[in-house]
Design a protein around this motif. Structure first.
Motif, PDB file in Angstrom:
ATOM      1  N   TYR A 218      -9.415   0.692  -5.365  1.00  0.00           N
ATOM      2  CA  TYR A 218      -8.168   0.639  -6.144  1.00  0.00           C
ATOM      3  C   TYR A 218      -8.396   0.051  -7.529  1.00  0.00           C
ATOM      4  O   TYR A 218      -7.791   0.512  -8.515  1.00  0.00           O
ATOM      5  CB  TYR A 218      -7.110  -0.150  -5.380  1.00  0.00           C
ATOM      6  CG  TYR A 218      -6.539   0.590  -4.201  1.00  0.00           C
ATOM      7  CD1 TYR A 218      -5.934   1.838  -4.353  1.00  0.00           C
ATOM      8  CD2 TYR A 218      -6.604   0.052  -2.915  1.00  0.00           C
ATOM      9  CE1 TYR A 218      -5.412   2.525  -3.269  1.00  0.00           C
ATOM     10  CE2 TYR A 218      -6.080   0.728  -1.814  1.00  0.00           C
ATOM     11  CZ  TYR A 218      -5.489   1.963  -2.006  1.00  0.00           C
ATOM     12  OH  TYR A 218      -4.976   2.646  -0.929  1.00  0.00           O
TER      13      TYR A 218
ATOM     14  N   ARG B   2      -2.376  -2.891  -5.088  1.00  0.00           N
ATOM     15  CA  ARG B   2      -3.084  -2.468  -3.871  1.00  0.00           C
ATOM     16  C   ARG B   2      -4.470  -3.112  -3.800  1.00  0.00           C
ATOM     17  O   ARG B   2      -4.927  -3.540  -2.729  1.00  0.00           O
ATOM     18  CB  ARG B   2      -3.197  -0.944  -3.841  1.00  0.00           C
ATOM     19  CG  ARG B   2      -1.854  -0.230  -3.703  1.00  0.00           C
ATOM     20  CD  ARG B   2      -2.024   1.291  -3.669  1.00  0.00           C
ATOM     21  NE  ARG B   2      -0.720   1.951  -3.732  1.00  0.00           N
ATOM     22  CZ  ARG B   2      -0.259   2.634  -4.768  1.00  0.00           C
ATOM     23  NH1 ARG B   2      -1.025   2.784  -5.854  1.00  0.00           N
ATOM     24  NH2 ARG B   2       0.939   3.189  -4.739  1.00  0.00           N
TER      25      ARG B   2
ATOM     26  N   ASN C 295      -1.968   0.544  -8.384  1.00  0.00           N
ATOM     27  CA  ASN C 295      -3.339   0.368  -7.895  1.00  0.00           C
ATOM     28  C   ASN C 295      -3.831  -1.062  -8.067  1.00  0.00           C
ATOM     29  O   ASN C 295      -4.631  -1.552  -7.246  1.00  0.00           O
ATOM     30  CB  ASN C 295      -4.277   1.356  -8.594  1.00  0.00           C
ATOM     31  CG  ASN C 295      -4.094   2.767  -8.079  1.00  0.00           C
ATOM     32  OD1 ASN C 295      -3.857   2.971  -6.886  1.00  0.00           O
ATOM     33  ND2 ASN C 295      -4.183   3.753  -8.964  1.00  0.00           N
TER      34      ASN C 295
ATOM     35  N   LEU D 259       0.815  -1.213   0.000  1.00  0.00           N
ATOM     36  CA  LEU D 259       0.000   0.000   0.000  1.00  0.00           C
ATOM     37  C   LEU D 259       0.848   1.262   0.000  1.00  0.00           C
ATOM     38  O   LEU D 259       0.441   2.291  -0.552  1.00  0.00           O
ATOM     39  CB  LEU D 259      -0.940   0.016   1.208  1.00  0.00           C
ATOM     40  CG  LEU D 259      -2.086  -1.000   1.211  1.00  0.00           C
ATOM     41  CD1 LEU D 259      -2.980  -0.770   2.419  1.00  0.00           C
ATOM     42  CD2 LEU D 259      -2.903  -0.937  -0.071  1.00  0.00           C
TER      43      LEU D 259
END
Length: 214
Positions: free
Chosen positions: A154, A138, A135, A123
């Motif tokens: 995300y 994540r 993203n 993260l």
């Protein structure tokens, strides 16, 4: 064709330092792999055309996006190019370089040892392609960590990118499919497990006793 002396030194020093830590050489290449099942840290003593010597790349490749090649998701270039001048000079510099490779690799292991440390690492890392692959990673770790709302957030950030070419369209399809499992953590984890299994096969990685941390 005989092996050049600088390549012999690279092979000797890497074998001496890396092998005892469970890090294995990829065939007869200058690449070594620290395989932790769901991710692999690649160590590469990269050659340059028409130059004798090497530079060092170290980085993690997550296996939760199916593809046949290795990439650096976290980490990459760790040194400038080291030229071979003579045997003593180059072996001394290679000892330092391989020790650096080991330090970086063991440090990455430590940052990815359990779900808490993995989540914190992924993260908070700033990725080369942060809005896209950052993203995506994540979203995956949040889904595995039973945080479906954060994961969806995300994934949606991934989809906000301008996804036009073929591989981007494929990423979009895969993200949309993954989003359908977010309401059930067990189903999401099972889907990711299957992706990792398939990815390891196409990357020709061997069986390992190490498994996932979730």
């Amino acid at each position: 064709m005989p092996t050049p002396i600088h390549s012999k030194i690279i092979n000797k020093v890497t074998r001496k330092i890396l092998k005892e830590h469970g890090i294995v050489r990829k065939g007869q290449s200058r690449k070594w792999l620290d395989d932790q099942y769901w991710f692999t840290t690649g160590i590469e003593f990269q050659p340059f055309k028409d130059r004798r010597g090497t530079c060092l790349n170290v980085g993690v490749n997550f296996h939760w996006y199916e593809k046949s090649y290795f990439s650096y998701d976290i980490g990459y270039r760790e040194s400038e190019f080291i030229d071979f001048v003579n045997e003593e000079q180059f072996e001394n510099e290679m000892n330092s370089l391989v020790e650096l490779a080991l330090k970086r690799t063991l440090g990455l292991r430590e940052k990815l040892t359990d779900l808490r440390t993995v989540t914190n690492t992924i993260l908070n890392h700033e990725y080369t392609s942060d809005s896209l692959w950052g993203n995506y990673h994540r979203a995956i770790i949040c889904g595995l960590n039973n945080e479906p709302k954060k994961s969806e957030h995300y994934f949606n950030l991934v989809l906000e990118n301008n996804l036009e070419c073929d591989w981007e369209q494929e990423l979009k399809r895969r993200v949309e499919k993954l989003k359908t499992d977010l309401d059930n953590t067990a189903d999401f984890r099972n889907r990711i497990d299957k992706i990792i299994e398939r990815t390891r096969i196409v990357k020709k990685l061997k069986e390992t006793e190490i498994k996932n941390v979730w």
